[in-house]
Design a protein around this motif. Structure first.
Motif, PDB file in Angstrom:
ATOM      1  N   HIS A   1     -18.085  -5.860  21.295  1.00 25.10           N
ATOM      2  CA  HIS A   1     -18.671  -5.942  22.631  1.00 25.10           C
ATOM      3  C   HIS A   1     -20.166  -5.628  22.547  1.00 25.10           C
ATOM      4  O   HIS A   1     -20.605  -4.929  21.636  1.00 25.10           O
ATOM      5  N   GLU A   2     -20.913  -6.155  23.522  1.00 25.64           N
ATOM      6  CA  GLU A   2     -22.355  -5.921  23.552  1.00 25.64           C
ATOM      7  C   GLU A   2     -22.677  -4.433  23.631  1.00 25.64           C
ATOM      8  O   GLU A   2     -23.636  -3.961  23.042  1.00 25.64           O
ATOM      9  N   LYS A   3     -21.852  -3.702  24.374  1.00 32.72           N
ATOM     10  CA  LYS A   3     -21.984  -2.248  24.452  1.00 32.72           C
ATOM     11  C   LYS A   3     -20.584  -1.655  24.599  1.00 32.72           C
ATOM     12  O   LYS A   3     -19.648  -2.359  24.983  1.00 32.72           O
ATOM     13  N   ALA A   4     -20.445  -0.382  24.253  1.00 32.13           N
ATOM     14  CA  ALA A   4     -19.145   0.277  24.381  1.00 32.13           C
ATOM     15  C   ALA A   4     -18.650   0.111  25.817  1.00 32.13           C
ATOM     16  O   ALA A   4     -19.436   0.177  26.775  1.00 32.13           O
ATOM     17  N   LEU A   5     -17.365  -0.111  25.980  1.00 31.32           N
ATOM     18  CA  LEU A   5     -16.814  -0.453  27.288  1.00 31.32           C
ATOM     19  C   LEU A   5     -16.767   0.709  28.272  1.00 31.32           C
ATOM     20  O   LEU A   5     -16.772   0.485  29.477  1.00 31.32           O
ATOM     21  N   PHE A   6     -16.704   1.919  27.763  1.00 32.14           N
ATOM     22  CA  PHE A   6     -16.516   3.071  28.642  1.00 32.14           C
ATOM     23  C   PHE A   6     -17.546   4.153  28.344  1.00 32.14           C
ATOM     24  O   PHE A   6     -17.961   4.324  27.204  1.00 32.14           O
ATOM     25  N   PRO A   7     -17.927   4.924  29.349  1.00 33.85           N
ATOM     26  CA  PRO A   7     -18.812   6.063  29.077  1.00 33.85           C
ATOM     27  C   PRO A   7     -18.089   7.087  28.197  1.00 33.85           C
ATOM     28  O   PRO A   7     -16.865   7.205  28.247  1.00 33.85           O
ATOM     29  N   PHE A   8     -18.844   7.792  27.399  1.00 31.55           N
ATOM     30  CA  PHE A   8     -18.314   8.864  26.547  1.00 31.55           C
ATOM     31  C   PHE A   8     -17.636   9.907  27.432  1.00 31.55           C
ATOM     32  O   PHE A   8     -18.209  10.355  28.423  1.00 31.55           O
ATOM     33  N   ASP A   9     -16.420  10.273  27.086  1.00 31.40           N
ATOM     34  CA  ASP A   9     -15.661  11.226  27.907  1.00 31.40           C
ATOM     35  C   ASP A   9     -15.873  12.683  27.495  1.00 31.40           C
ATOM     36  O   ASP A   9     -15.203  13.572  27.996  1.00 31.40           O
ATOM     37  N   GLY A  10     -16.813  12.901  26.557  1.00 32.22           N
ATOM     38  CA  GLY A  10     -17.120  14.268  26.149  1.00 32.22           C
ATOM     39  C   GLY A  10     -16.204  14.820  25.076  1.00 32.22           C
ATOM     40  O   GLY A  10     -16.263  16.013  24.766  1.00 32.22           O
ATOM     41  N   HIS A  11     -15.378  13.966  24.465  1.00 34.19           N
ATOM     42  CA  HIS A  11     -14.420  14.476  23.484  1.00 34.19           C
ATOM     43  C   HIS A  11     -15.108  15.149  22.295  1.00 34.19           C
ATOM     44  O   HIS A  11     -16.177  14.743  21.861  1.00 34.19           O
ATOM     45  N   THR A  12     -14.459  16.199  21.833  1.00 36.03           N
ATOM     46  CA  THR A  12     -14.914  16.967  20.668  1.00 36.03           C
ATOM     47  C   THR A  12     -14.026  16.637  19.482  1.00 36.03           C
ATOM     48  O   THR A  12     -13.006  15.944  19.630  1.00 36.03           O
ATOM     49  N   ALA A  13     -14.373  17.153  18.323  1.00 32.70           N
ATOM     50  CA  ALA A  13     -13.526  16.961  17.139  1.00 32.70           C
ATOM     51  C   ALA A  13     -12.126  17.522  17.399  1.00 32.70           C
ATOM     52  O   ALA A  13     -11.123  16.903  17.023  1.00 32.70           O
ATOM     53  N   ASP A  14     -12.041  18.672  18.051  1.00 33.03           N
ATOM     54  CA  ASP A  14     -10.738  19.254  18.374  1.00 33.03           C
ATOM     55  C   ASP A  14      -9.947  18.346  19.314  1.00 33.03           C
ATOM     56  O   ASP A  14      -8.728  18.197  19.159  1.00 33.03           O
ATOM     57  N   ASP A  15     -10.632  17.746  20.289  1.00 36.86           N
ATOM     58  CA  ASP A  15      -9.969  16.824  21.211  1.00 36.86           C
ATOM     59  C   ASP A  15      -9.389  15.623  20.448  1.00 36.86           C
ATOM     60  O   ASP A  15      -8.263  15.194  20.707  1.00 36.86           O
ATOM     61  N   VAL A  16     -10.186  15.067  19.534  1.00 37.40           N
ATOM     62  CA  VAL A  16      -9.738  13.914  18.765  1.00 37.40           C
ATOM     63  C   VAL A  16      -8.483  14.271  17.963  1.00 37.40           C
ATOM     64  O   VAL A  16      -7.496  13.520  17.960  1.00 37.40           O
ATOM     65  N   LEU A  17      -8.503  15.417  17.315  1.00 35.91           N
ATOM     66  CA  LEU A  17      -7.324  15.836  16.556  1.00 35.91           C
ATOM     67  C   LEU A  17      -6.102  15.990  17.457  1.00 35.91           C
ATOM     68  O   LEU A  17      -5.004  15.524  17.133  1.00 35.91           O
ATOM     69  N   ALA A  18      -6.281  16.610  18.601  1.00 32.23           N
ATOM     70  CA  ALA A  18      -5.167  16.813  19.540  1.00 32.23           C
ATOM     71  C   ALA A  18      -4.652  15.468  20.053  1.00 32.23           C
ATOM     72  O   ALA A  18      -3.432  15.266  20.161  1.00 32.23           O
ATOM     73  N   ARG A  19      -5.565  14.554  20.363  1.00 30.56           N
ATOM     74  CA  ARG A  19      -5.162  13.239  20.879  1.00 30.56           C
ATOM     75  C   ARG A  19      -4.416  12.429  19.829  1.00 30.56           C
ATOM     76  O   ARG A  19      -3.437  11.739  20.149  1.00 30.56           O
ATOM     77  N   LEU A  20      -4.856  12.511  18.602  1.00 32.34           N
ATOM     78  CA  LEU A  20      -4.147  11.816  17.517  1.00 32.34           C
ATOM     79  C   LEU A  20      -2.761  12.435  17.291  1.00 32.34           C
ATOM     80  O   LEU A  20      -1.779  11.715  17.116  1.00 32.34           O
ATOM     81  N   LYS A  21      -2.679  13.737  17.303  1.00 30.37           N
ATOM     82  CA  LYS A  21      -1.395  14.408  17.106  1.00 30.37           C
ATOM     83  C   LYS A  21      -0.418  14.111  18.242  1.00 30.37           C
ATOM     84  O   LYS A  21       0.786  14.068  18.026  1.00 30.37           O
ATOM     85  N   ALA A  22      -0.946  13.875  19.448  1.00 30.44           N
ATOM     86  CA  ALA A  22      -0.105  13.616  20.610  1.00 30.44           C
ATOM     87  C   ALA A  22       0.596  12.263  20.538  1.00 30.44           C
ATOM     88  O   ALA A  22       1.596  12.065  21.223  1.00 30.44           O
ATOM     89  N   ILE A  23       0.062  11.342  19.739  1.00 27.98           N
ATOM     90  CA  ILE A  23       0.717  10.032  19.632  1.00 27.98           C
ATOM     91  C   ILE A  23       1.678  10.043  18.466  1.00 27.98           C
ATOM     92  O   ILE A  23       2.387   9.155  18.198  1.00 27.98           O
TER      93      ILE A  23
END
Length: 119
Positions: A97-119
């Motif tokens: 895409h010309e630009k990222a589709l969504f504004p940054f939601d403020g996720h941190t490294a800890d958030d990313v780990l938690a989100r990956l573990k949740a799936i």
């Protein structure tokens, strides 16, 4: 050279070549990039999550001042993303895409780990 929690490399040592005794930082970042690409590519192929890449953030600015791109996946718990150098663009076979589709939601490294573990 093995590093520990409080170890500071000498001035003439490239941090990327420091090792935990098994892998250098450079090797670990390469593994992370390739694992990430494999996962995002699979999600895109399956149309499982909203996955895309862009050289611009949602606001329209060049990623990290230019020469980089962002890859984003929107999971049920929220976004995960990483920046990579343009030399790795073709590694990510996801919609562009010309630009990222969504504004940054403020996720941190800890958030990313938690989100990956949740799936």
């Amino acid at each position: 050279m093995i590093i520990g929690k409080d170890w500071i490399p000498p001035d003439d040592t490239e941090v990327g070549e420091c090792s935990d005794g098994y892998h250098t930082f450079n090797e670990l970042y390469e593994f992370r990039k390739v694992y990430n690409a494999a996962l995002f590519n699979e999600w895109a192929e399956q149309d499982k999550y909203d996955v895309h890449k862009s050289v611009k953030h949602h606001e329209g600015d060049d990623c990290l001042g230019g020469g980089w791109f962002i890859v984003v996946a929107v999971l049920p718990e929220g976004q995960i993303s990483n920046h990579y150098e343009m030399k790795d663009w073709e590694l990510f076979k996801v919609p562009e895409h010309e630009k990222a589709l969504f504004p940054f939601d403020g996720h941190t490294a800890d958030d990313v780990l938690a989100r990956l573990k949740a799936i």
